[in-house]
Design an enzyme around this catalytic site. Structure first.
Site, PDB file in Angstrom:
ATOM      1  N   CYS A 102      11.427  -2.158  -4.321  1.00 17.62           N
ATOM      2  CA  CYS A 102      11.370  -0.447  -4.880  1.00 17.62           C
ATOM      3  C   CYS A 102      11.383   0.616  -3.670  1.00 17.62           C
ATOM      4  O   CYS A 102      12.038   1.757  -4.120  1.00 17.62           O
ATOM      5  CB  CYS A 102       9.826  -0.255  -5.428  1.00 17.62           C
ATOM      6  SG  CYS A 102       9.293   1.163  -5.969  1.00 17.62           S
ATOM      7  N   GLY A 126       2.317   8.802   1.829  1.00 12.49           N
ATOM      8  CA  GLY A 126       0.811   8.441   2.321  1.00 12.49           C
ATOM      9  C   GLY A 126       0.694   7.111   3.005  1.00 12.49           C
ATOM     10  O   GLY A 126      -0.568   6.572   3.204  1.00 12.49           O
ATOM     11  N   CYS A 201       1.707  -2.240  -8.834  1.00 10.36           N
ATOM     12  CA  CYS A 201       1.560  -1.149  -9.613  1.00 10.36           C
ATOM     13  C   CYS A 201       1.621  -1.305 -11.263  1.00 10.36           C
ATOM     14  O   CYS A 201       1.233  -0.450 -12.159  1.00 10.36           O
ATOM     15  CB  CYS A 201       1.980   0.327  -9.057  1.00 10.36           C
ATOM     16  SG  CYS A 201       3.968  -0.147  -9.200  1.00 10.36           S
TER      17      CYS A 201
END
Length: 357
Positions: A102, A126, A201
């Site tokens: 990804c 982050g 995810c």
């Protein structure tokens, strides 16, 4: 490199496009960027196309931070490039890491494209890692985070110079996750105590990856468990259900602990053995990439290498033959798994890596 320089001419170096998920890490990253005087825009990409809760949380955070937010549906590309690869790899007896796929193909590709469209030079996330810029060569590298336990540099080894030269990791110097939460608490942000996101995810935490793959219509046929001499030990349920190093849930009793040591897609067999059978000094990888230079530049180079995200870096030498790399470790590595990545470090900087064969 000249083409890259031309591409970013005219972009504003005071502007940053930040991947904003609604979690505490990306929120803290936004706060740090704002404190340094950057004009921050948040970027939320929906990998399912129907994650209204995720969009709502990202909007709430952006509103609290006082920044603009761009939301984009990337579900079509994500389904093709990440989920499709995820299912195919498992069906062929390999164990994929979807984040590794990804990051260059979706996340950072969309960040750079969107940053270009709004005139922002920098992009940020982050992630817990740092960027090292070599003043002599001009090359940029992902570098390990100050927080060794949270370090995510392994996941980012496939990023190229076009991304790395524009990338900022605000949390790279944080030594503890509690620092991140304290920063969010100090600004009374609503997500200061939000739990970390799950590992995959797009798979619901209540569902395992095998059920997810089967629900999409993929499955594999039963076959034989064998030992290393080829003797049939029993029947397996289909190779999608197994991974190298697996001990639990095999559905076979041999009177002693047994581990998956090899998965052969062509013969539809799974080899079982003992724990010591999983150790080897040699790891072969293909589809290798390097952050700077060509693969042959690194032939014979001594590195620290990791064969999985949770592994500790270990001393090794890499031998390059075209785009096939054979890594020889000083100490044997356990369960180097086809489909996972081997990542190479020099002085804590990620120089490259590839997919284990």
């Amino acid at each position: 490199m000249e083409q890259l320089k031309n591409k970013v001419v005219g972009l504003d170096k005071t502007k940053v496009l930040l991947g904003l998920s609604g979690g505490v890490d990306s929120t803290a990253a936004a706060l740090l960027l704002k404190e340094k005087g950057y004009k921050v825009t948040g970027f939320y990409f929906d990998v399912t196309g129907v994650n209204e809760e995720g969009r709502r949380e990202a909007r709430q955070v952006a509103e609290q931070l006082g920044i603009e937010l761009i939301c984009t549906d990337v579900s079509g590309e994500f389904r093709e490039k990440v989920i499709g690869n995820f299912c195919s790899e498992y069906l062929h007896g390999r164990t994929p890491n979807p984040c590794v796929v990804c990051n260059p193909n979706i996340k950072f590709k969309k960040l750079t494209e969107t940053a270009d469209s709004i005139g922002a030079y920098y992009i940020a996330t982050g992630h817990y890692c740092r960027i090292f810029r070599n003043d002599e060569s001009g090359a940029c590298y992902v570098s390990r985070a100050a927080n060794e336990k949270k370090d995510q540099s392994y996941m980012l080894y496939r990023l190229g110079q076009d991304v790395l030269r524009r990338l900022i990791f605000p949390l790279g110097e944080f030594c503890d996750k509690e620092q991140t939460r304290e920063l969010a608490r100090s600004k009374n942000l609503q997500n200061a105590e939000k739990k970390d996101s799950q590992e995959i995810c797009f798979v619901d935490p209540s569902e395992n990856y095998v059920d997810y793959i089967k629900a999409l219509g993929y499955d594999s046929q039963p076959g034989n468990f064998i030992d290393r001499e080829g003797k049939i030990l029993g029947a397996h349920k289909g190779i999608v259900n197994y991974t190298i190093g697996q001990r639990k849930g095999l559905g076979i009793a041999l009177g002693k602990p047994a581990f998956v040591t090899e998965i052969d897609y062509d013969r539809n067999t799974i080899t079982l053995g003992e724990n010591e059978d999983l150790f080897s000094n040699k790891v072969v990888s293909s589809d290798n990439v390097f952050a700077f230079g060509k693969a042959e530049d690194y032939d014979g180079v001594k590195v620290m290498a990791k064969v999985r995200y949770s592994a500790k870096p270990s001393e090794a030498v890499i031998n390059v033959d075209g785009n096939i790399i054979t890594t020889i470790f000083k100490e044997p590595q356990r369960a180097a798994t086809p489909g996972q990545s081997i990542v190479f470090y020099v002085d804590d900087h990620v120089i490259g890596g590839g997919f284990i064969r």
